[in-house]
Design an enzyme around this catalytic site. Sequence first.
Site, mmCIF file in Angstrom:
data_model
loop_
_atom_site.group_PDB
_atom_site.id
_atom_site.type_symbol
_atom_site.label_atom_id
_atom_site.label_comp_id
_atom_site.label_asym_id
_atom_site.label_seq_id
_atom_site.Cartn_x
_atom_site.Cartn_y
_atom_site.Cartn_z
ATOM 1 N N ARG A 34 0.860 -1.263 0.131
ATOM 2 C CA ARG A 34 0.013 0.046 0.004
ATOM 3 C C ARG A 34 0.790 1.240 -0.192
ATOM 4 N NH1 ARG A 34 -4.715 -2.021 3.945
ATOM 5 N NH2 ARG A 34 -6.163 -2.809 2.388
ATOM 6 N N LYS A 199 -15.812 -15.962 5.605
ATOM 7 C CA LYS A 199 -17.126 -15.665 5.950
ATOM 8 C C LYS A 199 -17.904 -15.408 4.733
ATOM 9 C CE LYS A 199 -16.145 -13.974 10.710
ATOM 10 N NZ LYS A 199 -16.455 -13.037 11.607
ATOM 11 N N GLY A 352 -7.046 -6.912 -0.324
ATOM 12 C CA GLY A 352 -7.087 -7.563 1.230
ATOM 13 C C GLY A 352 -6.040 -8.767 1.204
ATOM 14 N N GLY A 376 -12.491 -4.100 1.147
ATOM 15 C CA GLY A 376 -13.741 -3.563 1.181
ATOM 16 C C GLY A 376 -14.494 -2.714 0.243
#
Length: 395
Positions: A34, A199, A352, A376
Amino acid sequence: MQTIDSLDVKGRRVLVRADLNVPLDGDAITDDGRIRASVPTITSLAGRGARVIVCAHLGRPKGKVAPEFSLAPVAARLGELLGRPVKFAEDVVGDSARSTAEGLADGEVALLENLRFEPGEESKDDEVRGAFAGRLAELAELYVGDGFGAVHRKHASVYDVPKRLPHAAGGLVVAEVEVLKKLTEEPARPYAVVLGGAKVSDKLGVIANLLGKVDRLIIGGGMAYTFLKAQGHEVGNSLLQADQLDQVRGFIAEADKRGVDLVLPVDVLAATEFAEDAEHEVVEATAIPADREGLDIGPKTRELFAGKLADAATVFWNGPMGVFEFDAFAGGTRAVAEALIASDAFTVVGGGDSAAAVRKLGLPEDGFSHISTGGGASLEYLEGKTLPGLAALED
């Protein structure tokens, strides 16, 4: 959105909201992806004579000063990558920040301390957040939004500051939006999406939205076991979100109704425990032993997934296929990544853990069309949501 080319920056203080939220091991940065992604915009502004004040967050200190979340190591690494010293302010809007900002000469760069040390940055109270944004805006004359990984947050530095200063989008944000438009506005077909990670609940919105847009939806990682359970299969001790079973059954029915090729694992590496050296074996995905847990997709599934990606024209990938942090269970993630590299498709790695996996596995980053800096933010864009940081830059 205006770009930085539209701003007259010479001799002016420019506040750049970057995304420098990198993983640390003590003071050591373990993945500087990043930071590297932020360099082009900062270099461009400094090269045109701007007095660049970079602001960013790190971790979740929850509005309190926490030394373990200091951006000091990031300032040092940013300076190395820029090839010029980066001055470091020891606070965000206090005396150090003001004196550092006011002391900059043309072409110099400074980094403020962690934005999230200030409770106003993440406050849900518009007045509290706005008051902090006002103090932050006083440090500069212009604002550049370049932290794509934070544009889905209604935070002071992302949403409120650009309302107080002339503003533009940095090169990183412009590039990310251009890529995401290619995924949402008439993508080249066949269009395949690969989703993994732990998830299902993290990706409910994006699955619901993509079922009307994709040709193939490939599901791996921990979330695959909830899909397998929804089909009535035994998943043993594998990660399972039982409260999402009805939702997943709805996705399966909707995919069938729309003619979407929903691809699930056919075999998995089933381990005795969640550990790097766990005993494991390859088993059919529909017959995982009750005392075992799936930690990666198996060899037949790797071949299946690669085959489903071979002729795709557009691919979006978000989420690892297994516990890639453990070498024994990194093979599935590697197989998907290598299939994307081998394809002729427009390939987007959705930030991510997927981006982290590419770097950890030593794969060539230029083997993909684009590696996003915001997992996200990318997912929420693909859900069709309005992202506060982008909306603020469009005003």
